[in-house]
Design a protein around this motif. Structure first.
Motif, PDB file in Angstrom:
ATOM      1  N   GLU A  57       2.143 -23.948  -2.061  1.00 31.48           N
ATOM      2  CA  GLU A  57       3.444 -23.412  -2.464  1.00 31.48           C
ATOM      3  C   GLU A  57       4.049 -22.734  -1.241  1.00 31.48           C
ATOM      4  O   GLU A  57       3.425 -21.857  -0.637  1.00 31.48           O
ATOM      5  CB  GLU A  57       3.280 -22.404  -3.597  1.00 31.48           C
ATOM      6  CG  GLU A  57       4.597 -21.905  -4.144  1.00 31.48           C
ATOM      7  CD  GLU A  57       4.803 -22.322  -5.591  1.00 31.48           C
ATOM      8  OE1 GLU A  57       5.942 -22.628  -5.947  1.00 31.48           O
ATOM      9  OE2 GLU A  57       3.825 -22.336  -6.345  1.00 31.48           O
ATOM     10  N   ILE A  58       5.253 -23.137  -0.837  1.00 33.11           N
ATOM     11  CA  ILE A  58       5.926 -22.532   0.315  1.00 33.11           C
ATOM     12  C   ILE A  58       6.940 -21.519  -0.197  1.00 33.11           C
ATOM     13  O   ILE A  58       7.822 -21.856  -0.986  1.00 33.11           O
ATOM     14  CB  ILE A  58       6.621 -23.593   1.184  1.00 33.11           C
ATOM     15  CG1 ILE A  58       5.585 -24.616   1.697  1.00 33.11           C
ATOM     16  CG2 ILE A  58       7.346 -22.944   2.342  1.00 33.11           C
ATOM     17  CD1 ILE A  58       6.188 -25.745   2.503  1.00 33.11           C
ATOM     18  N   ILE A  59       6.796 -20.270   0.219  1.00 31.14           N
ATOM     19  CA  ILE A  59       7.668 -19.206  -0.279  1.00 31.14           C
ATOM     20  C   ILE A  59       8.197 -18.372   0.888  1.00 31.14           C
ATOM     21  O   ILE A  59       7.638 -18.367   1.982  1.00 31.14           O
ATOM     22  CB  ILE A  59       6.912 -18.279  -1.258  1.00 31.14           C
ATOM     23  CG1 ILE A  59       5.808 -17.517  -0.521  1.00 31.14           C
ATOM     24  CG2 ILE A  59       6.338 -19.059  -2.420  1.00 31.14           C
ATOM     25  CD1 ILE A  59       5.213 -16.378  -1.303  1.00 31.14           C
ATOM     26  N   GLU A  60       9.306 -17.685   0.634  1.00 30.31           N
ATOM     27  CA  GLU A  60       9.767 -16.664   1.562  1.00 30.31           C
ATOM     28  C   GLU A  60       8.851 -15.444   1.388  1.00 30.31           C
ATOM     29  O   GLU A  60       8.256 -15.240   0.334  1.00 30.31           O
ATOM     30  CB  GLU A  60      11.210 -16.274   1.241  1.00 30.31           C
ATOM     31  CG  GLU A  60      12.196 -17.438   1.231  1.00 30.31           C
ATOM     32  CD  GLU A  60      12.427 -18.025   2.612  1.00 30.31           C
ATOM     33  OE1 GLU A  60      12.103 -17.351   3.612  1.00 30.31           O
ATOM     34  OE2 GLU A  60      12.907 -19.174   2.695  1.00 30.31           O
ATOM     35  N   GLU A  61       8.752 -14.644   2.427  1.00 31.76           N
ATOM     36  CA  GLU A  61       7.835 -13.508   2.386  1.00 31.76           C
ATOM     37  C   GLU A  61       8.177 -12.539   1.263  1.00 31.76           C
ATOM     38  O   GLU A  61       7.322 -11.798   0.786  1.00 31.76           O
ATOM     39  CB  GLU A  61       7.824 -12.782   3.730  1.00 31.76           C
ATOM     40  CG  GLU A  61       7.186 -13.618   4.835  1.00 31.76           C
ATOM     41  CD  GLU A  61       6.756 -12.757   6.010  1.00 31.76           C
ATOM     42  OE1 GLU A  61       6.234 -11.647   5.777  1.00 31.76           O
ATOM     43  OE2 GLU A  61       6.944 -13.186   7.145  1.00 31.76           O
ATOM     44  N   VAL A  78      -3.362 -17.696   2.208  1.00 27.56           N
ATOM     45  CA  VAL A  78      -1.988 -17.504   2.645  1.00 27.56           C
ATOM     46  C   VAL A  78      -1.938 -17.660   4.158  1.00 27.56           C
ATOM     47  O   VAL A  78      -2.710 -17.030   4.888  1.00 27.56           O
ATOM     48  CB  VAL A  78      -1.463 -16.102   2.255  1.00 27.56           C
ATOM     49  CG1 VAL A  78      -0.008 -15.946   2.699  1.00 27.56           C
ATOM     50  CG2 VAL A  78      -1.590 -15.873   0.756  1.00 27.56           C
ATOM     51  N   ARG A  79      -1.040 -18.495   4.650  1.00 28.26           N
ATOM     52  CA  ARG A  79      -0.840 -18.633   6.097  1.00 28.26           C
ATOM     53  C   ARG A  79       0.640 -18.802   6.386  1.00 28.26           C
ATOM     54  O   ARG A  79       1.400 -19.290   5.546  1.00 28.26           O
ATOM     55  CB  ARG A  79      -1.646 -19.797   6.663  1.00 28.26           C
ATOM     56  CG  ARG A  79      -1.355 -21.145   6.041  1.00 28.26           C
ATOM     57  CD  ARG A  79      -2.348 -22.193   6.553  1.00 28.26           C
ATOM     58  NE  ARG A  79      -2.240 -23.452   5.827  1.00 28.26           N
ATOM     59  CZ  ARG A  79      -1.426 -24.459   6.191  1.00 28.26           C
ATOM     60  NH1 ARG A  79      -0.665 -24.336   7.271  1.00 28.26           N
ATOM     61  NH2 ARG A  79      -1.381 -25.572   5.488  1.00 28.26           N
ATOM     62  N   ARG A  80       1.040 -18.384   7.559  1.00 34.57           N
ATOM     63  CA  ARG A  80       2.448 -18.452   7.933  1.00 34.57           C
ATOM     64  C   ARG A  80       2.785 -19.845   8.461  1.00 34.57           C
ATOM     65  O   ARG A  80       2.026 -20.429   9.235  1.00 34.57           O
ATOM     66  CB  ARG A  80       2.751 -17.406   9.000  1.00 34.57           C
ATOM     67  CG  ARG A  80       4.247 -17.242   9.283  1.00 34.57           C
ATOM     68  CD  ARG A  80       4.485 -16.150  10.326  1.00 34.57           C
ATOM     69  NE  ARG A  80       3.951 -14.871   9.853  1.00 34.57           N
ATOM     70  CZ  ARG A  80       4.606 -14.069   9.025  1.00 34.57           C
ATOM     71  NH1 ARG A  80       5.781 -14.419   8.547  1.00 34.57           N
ATOM     72  NH2 ARG A  80       4.067 -12.922   8.660  1.00 34.57           N
ATOM     73  N   LYS A  81       3.922 -20.366   8.025  1.00 42.30           N
ATOM     74  CA  LYS A  81       4.378 -21.659   8.505  1.00 42.30           C
ATOM     75  C   LYS A  81       4.965 -21.491   9.896  1.00 42.30           C
ATOM     76  O   LYS A  81       5.828 -20.632  10.112  1.00 42.30           O
ATOM     77  CB  LYS A  81       5.423 -22.246   7.558  1.00 42.30           C
ATOM     78  CG  LYS A  81       5.806 -23.681   7.875  1.00 42.30           C
ATOM     79  CD  LYS A  81       6.755 -24.254   6.833  1.00 42.30           C
ATOM     80  CE  LYS A  81       7.069 -25.712   7.140  1.00 42.30           C
ATOM     81  NZ  LYS A  81       8.017 -26.283   6.162  1.00 42.30           N
ATOM     82  N   ALA A  82       4.486 -22.293  10.839  1.00 41.88           N
ATOM     83  CA  ALA A  82       4.867 -22.142  12.238  1.00 41.88           C
ATOM     84  C   ALA A  82       6.377 -22.202  12.430  1.00 41.88           C
ATOM     85  O   ALA A  82       7.055 -23.094  11.909  1.00 41.88           O
ATOM     86  CB  ALA A  82       4.189 -23.226  13.084  1.00 41.88           C
ATOM     87  N   GLY A  83       6.916 -21.217  13.173  1.00 42.46           N
ATOM     88  CA  GLY A  83       8.325 -21.211  13.533  1.00 42.46           C
ATOM     89  C   GLY A  83       9.269 -20.770  12.442  1.00 42.46           C
ATOM     90  O   GLY A  83      10.488 -20.887  12.605  1.00 42.46           O
ATOM     91  N   ARG A  96       8.437 -18.212   6.567  1.00 38.61           N
ATOM     92  CA  ARG A  96       7.890 -18.618   5.277  1.00 38.61           C
ATOM     93  C   ARG A  96       6.368 -18.604   5.287  1.00 38.61           C
ATOM     94  O   ARG A  96       5.729 -18.707   6.329  1.00 38.61           O
ATOM     95  CB  ARG A  96       8.391 -20.026   4.913  1.00 38.61           C
ATOM     96  CG  ARG A  96       9.899 -20.080   4.693  1.00 38.61           C
ATOM     97  CD  ARG A  96      10.349 -21.484   4.399  1.00 38.61           C
ATOM     98  NE  ARG A  96      11.773 -21.539   4.098  1.00 38.61           N
ATOM     99  CZ  ARG A  96      12.457 -22.655   3.895  1.00 38.61           C
ATOM    100  NH1 ARG A  96      11.832 -23.822   3.970  1.00 38.61           N
ATOM    101  NH2 ARG A  96      13.736 -22.622   3.623  1.00 38.61           N
ATOM    102  N   LEU A  97       5.827 -18.498   4.086  1.00 47.28           N
ATOM    103  CA  LEU A  97       4.380 -18.480   3.916  1.00 47.28           C
ATOM    104  C   LEU A  97       3.950 -19.690   3.091  1.00 47.28           C
ATOM    105  O   LEU A  97       4.662 -20.137   2.195  1.00 47.28           O
ATOM    106  CB  LEU A  97       3.929 -17.205   3.193  1.00 47.28           C
ATOM    107  CG  LEU A  97       4.305 -15.878   3.857  1.00 47.28           C
ATOM    108  CD1 LEU A  97       3.891 -14.719   2.962  1.00 47.28           C
ATOM    109  CD2 LEU A  97       3.665 -15.754   5.234  1.00 47.28           C
ATOM    110  N   ILE A  98       2.776 -20.216   3.413  1.00 45.08           N
ATOM    111  CA  ILE A  98       2.186 -21.301   2.635  1.00 45.08           C
ATOM    112  C   ILE A  98       1.059 -20.692   1.809  1.00 45.08           C
ATOM    113  O   ILE A  98       0.134 -20.083   2.356  1.00 45.08           O
ATOM    114  CB  ILE A  98       1.653 -22.419   3.537  1.00 45.08           C
ATOM    115  CG1 ILE A  98       2.802 -23.019   4.363  1.00 45.08           C
ATOM    116  CG2 ILE A  98       0.969 -23.502   2.698  1.00 45.08           C
ATOM    117  CD1 ILE A  98       2.343 -24.076   5.349  1.00 45.08           C
ATOM    118  N   VAL A  99       1.159 -20.839   0.500  1.00 47.39           N
ATOM    119  CA  VAL A  99       0.198 -20.214  -0.407  1.00 47.39           C
ATOM    120  C   VAL A  99      -0.513 -21.293  -1.202  1.00 47.39           C
ATOM    121  O   VAL A  99       0.119 -22.184  -1.763  1.00 47.39           O
ATOM    122  CB  VAL A  99       0.900 -19.237  -1.379  1.00 47.39           C
ATOM    123  CG1 VAL A  99      -0.123 -18.584  -2.303  1.00 47.39           C
ATOM    124  CG2 VAL A  99       1.691 -18.195  -0.613  1.00 47.39           C
TER     125      VAL A  99
END
Length: 408
Positions: free
Chosen positions: A237-241, A266-271, A274-277
């Motif tokens: 799931e890609i979300i805003e912080e 949870v990891r941050r999407k490069a550049g 957004r976060l990938i959950v």
């Protein structure tokens, strides 16, 4: 090699069964009449000391292998039949070798899919069966189990509120791995699609399918349902912080499907900001475990959801919102659940499990209240349900009496 029984048999009389006779020739007084699914092996049901056992005649190698797989699945709390023992070293009266036997405990109130049918199979019933099989296959894959022969015939079904719960009954072709591969997953789905299509064609040829059912279309549905559920449980799931409520909604959605979430990656999407959950789904049975913890009732998932909803309604109706949940559950058991079950005459209680019985009484109460334009109450609903519905239902309890009662 002498006769040998390996496992954890709970009844010493198991070793005294006529193992020197081929299973298909066993005397009737050792057997009970229960519906059987289609099997490539001879399967019989024996009753000892009030318990029913399923016995399958199979080669020693595969009997031992399947026994171990079933124990591994039990250790992982996967929905499968319970293994009891393996019997090897069988010979007939002339000393000729016989196949080994795998003994499992018969799953009470369970039915093969053909026994679920009453006349023509309706689309709604078939859809519920496929839903149950889909959940079973996903749960097995989450444990790392590759089935190899997924089908309706290799599954037992138990009524679960308005749906069904499915259990693996044949693990002969299975394999257990730390994690299932993508190739194994997709092959299992392909096999399920082919098997179910063939089973539906067989039902159609026997006049047991509703005319509106297209065997190919319904067989394809299990593929679609499987991929939809697997994606829900495993997709990122890609979300805003700042959008953590989306994650909370995802967890609630998984809980509603009956799965628990242990942790999240949870990891941050490069550049980007957004976060990938990805939630880590650890187990199915979210509502089962909550109800078991609160009441001690061990039921199917949908039954648990229905009983918990009634428990929540009881809390609201009695203004117990601020009371400890365990205390409320104790009152609900004493004031609602047990009185309903106790109001059913003892000879009729064997027709359905207690949780299923309670669910159907709640449904009956709703229909009666709709017709009356007011709440008729549980006592009236129970009395009417017993008189007009329950007495006409088949006996679904697996243990039958000496009077040759059957499930039909």
């Amino acid at each position: 090699m002498p006769l040998q029984m390996t496992g954890a048999p709970s009844d010493p009389d198991l070793i005294r069964l006529p193992w020197d006779i081929p299973l298909e020739d066993w005397p009737e007084h050792h057997l009970v009449a229960l519906p059987r699914g289609i099997s490539r092996h001879v399967v019989r049901f024996a009753r000892l000391a009030g318990r029913v056992y399923a016995i399958k005649e199979i080669s020693e190698r595969y009997a031992k292998r399947e026994y171990k797989l079933l124990w591994d699945l039990a250790r992982l709390d996967a929905p499968a039949v319970e293994p009891v023992a393996v019997v090897t070293g069988r010979t007939d009266a002339d000393g000729q070798p016989l196949d080994s036997a795998l003994i499992t405990r018969h799953l009470q109130f369970s039915l093969p899919y053909r026994a679920v049918l009453s006349g023509t199979l309706r689309p709604e019933t078939l859809t519920r069966l496929l839903d149950a099989l889909t959940v079973l296959l996903v749960r097995l894959h989450l444990t790392g189990f590759y089935w190899g022969d997924c089908s309706l015939s290799n599954t037992l079904f138990r009524r679960d509120a308005g749906a069904f719960a499915a259990y693996l009954v044949d693990a002969e072709t299975g394999e257990l791995h730390p994690m299932i591969s993508e190739g194994q997953r997709h092959h299992d789905i392909d096999v399920a699609h082919i098997n179910i299509y063939g089973e539906l064609l067989d039902l159609e040829a026997g006049g047991l399918l509703h005319p509106s059912i297209d065997p190919l279309l319904f067989a394809e549905q299990i593929v679609e349902r499987y991929h939809r559920l697997w994606g829900e449980l495993n997709s990122d799931e890609i979300i805003e912080e700042v959008d953590w409520h989306i994650v909370e909604q995802r967890i609630r959605r998984l809980n509603s499907l009956g799965f628990d979430v242990a942790e999240m990656m949870v990891r941050r999407k490069a550049g980007t900001g957004r976060l990938i959950v990805r939630p880590k789904v650890v187990d199915a049975g979210h509502h089962q475990r909550r109800l078991l913890r609160l009441t001690g009732l061990d039921v199917e998932e949908n039954q648990a959801r229905r009983l918990l909803n009634d428990l929540d309604s009881f809390r609201a109706a009695n203004d117990l919102r601020h009371e400890d949940e365990a205390i409320v559950a104790h009152r609900w058991l004493a004031e609602v659940f047990h009185p309903v079950v106790s109001a059913v005459p003892a000879p009729l209680r064997r027709k359905l499990e207690q949780a299923q019985l309670f669910h159907e009484v709640l449904d009956h109460r709703w229909y009666m209240s709709e017709a009356a334009g007011k709440d008729v109450g549980l006592p009236a609903a129970v009395a009417s349900y017993v008189k007009t519905v329950l007495v006409h239902k088949p006996d679904e309890k697996a243990i039958i009496t000496d009077l040759e009662e059957t499930l039909y």
